[in-house]
Design a protein around this motif. Structure first.
Motif, short mmCIF file in Angstrom:
data_model
loop_
_atom_site.label_atom_id
_atom_site.label_comp_id
_atom_site.label_asym_id
_atom_site.label_seq_id
_atom_site.Cartn_x
_atom_site.Cartn_y
_atom_site.Cartn_z
N ALA A 116 -7.25 -9.27 5.67
CA ALA A 116 -6.02 -10.08 5.83
C ALA A 116 -5.05 -9.80 4.67
N ALA A 117 -5.58 -9.64 3.46
CA ALA A 117 -4.72 -9.35 2.31
C ALA A 117 -4.08 -7.97 2.44
N ILE A 118 -4.83 -7.02 2.99
CA ILE A 118 -4.28 -5.68 3.24
C ILE A 118 -3.14 -5.78 4.25
N ASP A 119 -3.37 -6.54 5.32
CA ASP A 119 -2.32 -6.72 6.34
C ASP A 119 -1.07 -7.38 5.74
N ARG A 120 -1.28 -8.40 4.89
CA ARG A 120 -0.12 -9.09 4.27
C ARG A 120 0.67 -8.15 3.38
N LEU A 121 -0.02 -7.33 2.58
CA LEU A 121 0.69 -6.41 1.70
C LEU A 121 1.42 -5.35 2.51
N GLU A 122 0.79 -4.89 3.57
CA GLU A 122 1.44 -3.89 4.42
C GLU A 122 2.70 -4.47 5.06
N LEU A 123 2.65 -5.69 5.53
CA LEU A 123 3.81 -6.36 6.10
C LEU A 123 4.91 -6.52 5.06
N ARG A 124 4.51 -6.95 3.87
CA ARG A 124 5.49 -7.11 2.77
C ARG A 124 6.18 -5.79 2.44
N MET A 125 5.42 -4.71 2.43
CA MET A 125 5.98 -3.39 2.11
C MET A 125 6.95 -2.94 3.20
N ARG A 126 6.66 -3.25 4.45
CA ARG A 126 7.56 -2.89 5.55
C ARG A 126 8.88 -3.64 5.46
N GLU A 127 8.81 -4.88 4.97
CA GLU A 127 10.00 -5.71 4.89
C GLU A 127 10.89 -5.35 3.72
N GLU A 128 10.36 -4.65 2.74
CA GLU A 128 11.16 -4.30 1.56
C GLU A 128 11.97 -3.05 1.78
N SER A 181 3.14 5.43 -4.40
CA SER A 181 1.80 5.21 -4.93
C SER A 181 1.18 3.97 -4.28
N ALA A 182 1.99 2.95 -4.06
CA ALA A 182 1.51 1.74 -3.40
C ALA A 182 1.01 2.06 -2.00
N ARG A 183 1.77 2.87 -1.25
CA ARG A 183 1.36 3.23 0.12
C ARG A 183 0.04 4.01 0.12
N ILE A 184 -0.11 4.91 -0.83
CA ILE A 184 -1.34 5.71 -0.91
C ILE A 184 -2.55 4.80 -1.10
N HIS A 185 -2.44 3.86 -2.02
CA HIS A 185 -3.58 2.98 -2.28
C HIS A 185 -3.78 1.96 -1.17
N LEU A 186 -2.72 1.58 -0.50
CA LEU A 186 -2.88 0.68 0.64
C LEU A 186 -3.64 1.40 1.76
N GLN A 187 -3.32 2.67 1.99
CA GLN A 187 -4.06 3.46 2.99
C GLN A 187 -5.53 3.59 2.60
N ARG A 188 -5.79 3.81 1.32
CA ARG A 188 -7.18 3.92 0.84
C ARG A 188 -7.91 2.59 1.00
N ALA A 189 -7.21 1.50 0.75
CA ALA A 189 -7.81 0.17 0.93
C ALA A 189 -8.20 -0.04 2.39
N ARG A 190 -7.29 0.30 3.29
CA ARG A 190 -7.58 0.12 4.72
C ARG A 190 -8.74 1.00 5.16
N ALA A 191 -8.78 2.24 4.69
CA ALA A 191 -9.87 3.15 5.05
C ALA A 191 -11.21 2.63 4.51
N ALA A 192 -11.21 2.12 3.29
CA ALA A 192 -12.45 1.62 2.69
C ALA A 192 -12.90 0.31 3.33
N ASP A 232 -0.16 -3.48 -7.62
CA ASP A 232 0.34 -3.13 -8.96
C ASP A 232 1.49 -2.15 -8.86
N TYR A 233 1.29 -1.10 -8.08
CA TYR A 233 2.33 -0.07 -7.96
C TYR A 233 3.59 -0.64 -7.31
N LEU A 234 3.42 -1.56 -6.38
CA LEU A 234 4.58 -2.20 -5.76
C LEU A 234 5.36 -3.01 -6.80
N LYS A 235 4.65 -3.75 -7.65
CA LYS A 235 5.32 -4.52 -8.72
C LYS A 235 6.08 -3.59 -9.66
N LEU A 236 5.53 -2.40 -9.87
CA LEU A 236 6.15 -1.44 -10.79
C LEU A 236 7.18 -0.56 -10.09
#
Length: 169
Positions: free
Chosen positions: A157-169, A131-142, A122-126
């Motif tokens: 796998a979805a966490i990995d895909r979003l992390e990859l997408r964020m690195r590419e942006e 904020s997106a990175r913070i929640h991605l880290q929380r997702a990975r930890a959980a 959501d935060y990435l779309k906005l």
């Protein structure tokens, strides 16, 4: 009385499940309508697992990213309410006896990786990458608490895909 409450809870989860089936079948509008009606019935004092589940899926019916974020935040708030009231990693708070005894608290714990993943998206779309990175880290930890099954693997796998997408942006 307890049996009546459990039957009522099962009826609510059945109705949530029916709306989820509509959503997955492509009828977002009808799913949104049913989720909205259920949300009104549950109210602010409704069962936290029901509110968490409903809000989690209601977010997926939204057309506006801001509305999607609002529903995902409601889902997280409901999950946090269960946790704070004596669920996993939480202590007993006044008035939290019902939530502390909730038999589905482990199910809410299993929601956390997905809840945070959705918030990150959501935060990435906005266009709020921090904020997106913070929640991605929380997702990975959980996600470390997820079982090594199809659901757990899919979330990781979805966490990995979003992390990859964020690195590419």
């Amino acid at each position: 009385m307890v049996e009546q409450q459990e039957a009522s809870d099962d009826a609510v989860m059945t109705r949530i499940g029916q709306a989820i089936m509509l959503l997955h079948g492509g009828d977002r509008e009808e799913a949104r309508n049913r989720f909205g009606a259920l949300w009104s019935e549950l109210g602010a004092d409704g069962d936290a697992l029901h509110r968490c589940t409903l809000a989690h899926y209601m977010a997926d019916t939204q057309d506006d990213p801001g509305d999607e974020l609002a529903w995902d935040l409601r889902a997280l708030t409901a999950a946090d309410g269960l946790r704070a009231a004596g669920g996993p990693d939480g202590g007993e708070e006044p008035g939290g006896a019902r939530a502390a005894e909730h038999r589905d608290t482990p199910a809410v714990r299993a929601f956390y990786p997905s809840l945070h993943l959705n918030l990150a998206a959501d935060y990435l779309k906005l266009q709020r990458p921090e904020s997106a990175r913070i929640h991605l880290q929380r997702a990975r930890a959980a996600a470390v608490s997820l079982a090594d099954d199809g659901y757990g693997g899919g979330v990781r796998a979805a966490i990995d895909r979003l992390e990859l997408r964020m690195r590419e942006e």
